[in-house]
Design an enzyme around this catalytic site. Structure first.
Site, PDB file in Angstrom:
ATOM      1  N   ASP A 345       0.867  -1.260  -0.065  1.00 26.36           N
ATOM      2  CA  ASP A 345       0.102   0.127  -0.186  1.00 26.36           C
ATOM      3  C   ASP A 345       0.928   1.292  -0.064  1.00 26.36           C
ATOM      4  OD1 ASP A 345      -2.891   1.441   0.514  1.00 26.36           O
ATOM      5  OD2 ASP A 345      -1.685   1.871   2.292  1.00 26.36           O
ATOM      6  N   GLU A 382       1.592  -0.442  -4.955  1.00 26.20           N
ATOM      7  CA  GLU A 382       0.720   0.544  -5.318  1.00 26.20           C
ATOM      8  C   GLU A 382       1.680   1.769  -5.527  1.00 26.20           C
ATOM      9  OE1 GLU A 382      -3.475   2.530  -3.787  1.00 26.20           O
ATOM     10  OE2 GLU A 382      -1.771   2.294  -2.339  1.00 26.20           O
TER      11      GLU A 382
END
Length: 741
Positions: A345, A382
């Protein structure tokens, strides 16, 4: 700027390590002046043990005889209270062990969980917190899960992004007591669904132990997605069906074993970029109390958090001790917990240096590349955060794959009719080589997605023009306003059969584009069967039917499910549909080295000819044929986004002898059946807004007439025609709208 602190010489001393006659405890707290281990009884009474500091690496240790598994514990860390230097030591706070392998109990948000009084963020509050905070748990070693027989290359993978609770909570075949748990995720009905669909890997939304933010709890909601980690070694306790004193570790392993035995890999979505403590005004539960300026990035004044995550704090990977912790966590989840990959993330935060600058040569990446534990482990970024220069799509290099937001955005725009031509469509369908084709990288670098946990579901993408987030309690102000969606003529649910038919067609078009594009398709759980969130595009705080997969939509959306399953079956059976290299109009040769007068990838217009410069630069064009082949077979895909139908001529010569429509996004009777042979040169009608995949019968050898070869020689090279960069440059600086995960 970070203050570089001494790192542990041997991080294996950290955490709680059982031996025959007791337990060794270790904590890295390099600026502390004193550390106490608190052994906590079931009634929350405590016995404290003084810990001893190593002379030069900041590690505090103690051995306590007689300690067994399931023992609850925490730390009290003493030191200077000097918020002007990132020092917020407060021994009244009972702190979690960053290396705890299990965590029990929760947070009493009305209790004394802040390290300061509410009226002043920089004043110490001496009230004891031990009754209001979660506790670490001593866990005995156990066997790792069953390993998967063989990990797939990413180009052979189909990823299914899924929430452990959301996929199981409403499933009628999962026993009620197992719903929402790791055991529910491992239940045969869930695994059967994954296998039937064609999934090869599940990407589990965060399963590191997490907590909710105080402002969410204050509204009567919870953090559902889990992007608020508090323990990087501990599986989230609430997902265990039988207990929280280490049982969650065993149940996690049983889940992984069941998935592995079915041939399904496990990718863990990890949130190493920030923690659940938020900014310095938030709760002190672990890291901040151990060393605020050691674990977190601070501004130059060293009073405040330097936040590039949008979540209040940013973990400081320029500190070797912090980076050690993250890499130790990753090794633990690979070697002891059985995971096959990670999705990071807001990954750009992890590669910021001491000055908070993005560095693609950061030790986080170099140490992963050098560590044999991570050989064959999937690394998915990401590729952005919300800080300066945080948008890093295409820059992660060999060994990494990246979420491709350019694929997501253009595909949505193409099917809603908001594009200028098809140049960028060709780039996205062919693996986004303009972004990812570099030495050492394959099409597996591009994780293609249309939806994810944040944003609209696929069904909502074709049902809503605006977000409908009122249930989140923020006046519909939260969530992105840039949805790139089209409601097909009515906002929300309707009984109008024509609108519902169009929504089915559009959902199938979008799903087909995802599954047929070169790269790695990532499907969001439930999209294959029409899951809706009622237009909520930011359901991070909805642990409710809004977020849970509704299995009762399967019948109404069977057409979408059946098409998705068939495309994934064909993709698995035909390597030409999932290439492991980028294709650039290269000649196909047979096993004997003979040229077959066709190429690996080219593009066709409606009249059966390869696209010419006029076609490529036509801003009104909404129809494109993608032809891909190898020495044995070929497929031709037509994507047609116009609101009117069109007739296309099927290419002949060396391209194909004949064709069959094997998958399409239309309804019964709109396309010929799969056993109906269409001769090359014949006409196929594409209904309005449709996708068709045709399997070609290719000539066994080069035509003696040479006609096909002549046709190739007179065709302009697609590499010269496809000016994707000009179309894409305007998007390169886009920043993500959502920072929750």
């Amino acid at each position: 700027m970070a203050r570089i602190l001494p790192a542990p010489h041997d991080s294996s001393r950290l955490g709680a390590r059982l031996v025959d006659d007791g337990c060794h405890f270790g904590l890295w707290a390099p600026r502390a002046t004193r550390v106490e281990l608190a052994l906590v009884a079931e009634d929350r009474s405590q016995v404290n043990h003084e810990m001893t500091r190593s002379s030069d690496d900041g590690v505090w240790t103690v051995f306590v005889p007689g300690v067994e598994s399931e023992q609850r514990y925490g730390f009290r860390v003493h030191g200077e209270w000097n918020p002007d230097d990132g020092a917020r030591f407060n021994p009244a706070r009972l702190l979690l062990d960053p290396y705890a392998r299990a965590i029990t109990a929760g947070v009493d948000y009305s209790g004394p969980i802040l390290d300061h009084p509410e009226h002043d963020d920089y004043e110490l509050d001496p009230t004891d917190s031990s009754q209001a905070v979660p506790l670490a748990v001593v866990v005995a070693d156990s066997e790792p899960p069953t390993p998967i027989a063989a990990r797939r290359d990413l180009t052979d993978s189909v990823i299914y992004e899924v929430h452990v609770k959301g996929i199981t909570q409403n499933h009628p075949a999962v026993p009620e007591h197992l719903r929402g748990t790791y055991a529910g995720m491992a239940y045969p009905a869930i695994i059967d669904h994954l296998l039937d669909l064609g999934v090869t890997a599940v990407e589990l939304l965060p399963c590191h132990h997490f907590v909710s933010e105080p402002f969410i709890v204050g509204k009567g909601l919870t953090n559902y997605w889990g992007y608020n980690s508090l323990g990087f070694f501990a599986p989230h306790a609430a997902y265990c069906s039988v207990g929280t004193l280490g049982q969650q570790v065993q149940e996690w392993k049983q889940m992984v074993s069941a998935l592995h035995e079915a041939g399904i890999e496990v990718i863990l979505d990890v949130v190493y970029n920030h923690t659940g403590e938020g900014g310095h005004e938030g709760p002190t539960l672990s890291f901040r109390g151990i060393d605020h300026g050691g674990y977190y990035r601070l501004t130059e004044d060293r009073r405040n958090d330097y936040d590039v995550t949008g979540c209040g704090n940013s973990v400081d990977t320029s500190e070797d001790g912090v980076l050690d912790m993250i890499l130790d966590s990753m090794r633990y989840w690979v070697t002891e917990m059985g995971v096959d990959g990670f999705r990071f993330d807001l990954a750009s935060e992890l590669i910021r240096d001491q000055n908070h600058h993005v560095d693609q040569e950061h030790p986080f990446k170099t140490r992963i590349a050098e560590d044999p534990v991570f050989d064959g482990i999937k690394m998915i970024a990401e590729p952005w955060d919300v800080g300066p220069y945080g948008y890093q799509v295409g820059n992660w290099g060999p060994g990494w794959s990246e979420w491709n937001d350019r694929f997501r955005d253009f595909t949505r725009d193409f099917w809603r009719g908001e594009v200028a031509g098809v140049q960028e469509l060709a780039a996205r369908l062919s693996g986004s080589g303009d972004l990812f084709d570099a030495p050492g990288r394959s099409p597996g670098a591009s994780i293609n997605l249309i939806t994810a946990h944040d944003g609209f579901t696929l069904r909502d993408l074709v049902s809503y023009n605006q977000k409908h987030n009122d249930a989140n309690g923020e006046g519909n102000r939260d969530g992105s306003d840039d949805n790139r969606s089209w409601n097909c003529g009515h906002e929300g649910e309707t009984d109008d059969p024509s609108i519902n038919a169009l929504r089915h067609r559009q959902a199938k078009n979008i799903m087909a584009t995802l599954c047929l594009a070169t790269g790695v398709p990532m499907i969001t759980a439930g999209d294959e069967m029409g899951r809706t969130q009622g237009g909520n595009n930011n359901a991070y705080c909805q642990d409710s039917p809004i977020s849970w997969v509704s299995w009762d939509t399967q019948d109404d959306w069977q057409d979408l499910y059946a098409m998705t399953r068939e495309i994934l079956r064909l993709r698995a059976e035909h390597p030409v549909l999932r290439p492991d290299r980028y294709r650039y109009y290269d000649q196909i040769v047979d096993a004997d080295g003979n040229t077959l007068d066709r190429v690996d990838l080219t593009w066709f217009n409606e009249v059966g000819a390869e696209m010419d410069p006029g076609n490529w630069h036509d801003p009104n064009r909404r129809t494109l044929g993608m032809y891909c082949s190898d020495a044995d077979e070929a497929f031709l895909t037509y994507l047609h986004a116009q609101p009117e139908g069109v007739d296309v001529t099927l290419p002949g010569g060396a391209w194909a002898v004949d064709y069959r429509v094997v998958v399409h996004s239309g309804f019964n009777g709109e396309f010929p059946d799969a056993d109906h042979v269409l001769p090359a040169g014949s006409t196929l009608h594409l209904p309005a807004r449709s996708v068709a995949l045709l399997q070609a019968t290719v000539p066994a050898a080069v035509s003696e007439s040479g006609d096909a070869g002549d046709a190739l020689e007179t065709t302009a090279e697609p590499g010269a025609e496809l000016d994707v960069e000009a179309v894409a440059d305007g998007l390169a600086g886009d920043q993500p709208d959502e920072v929750q995960g």
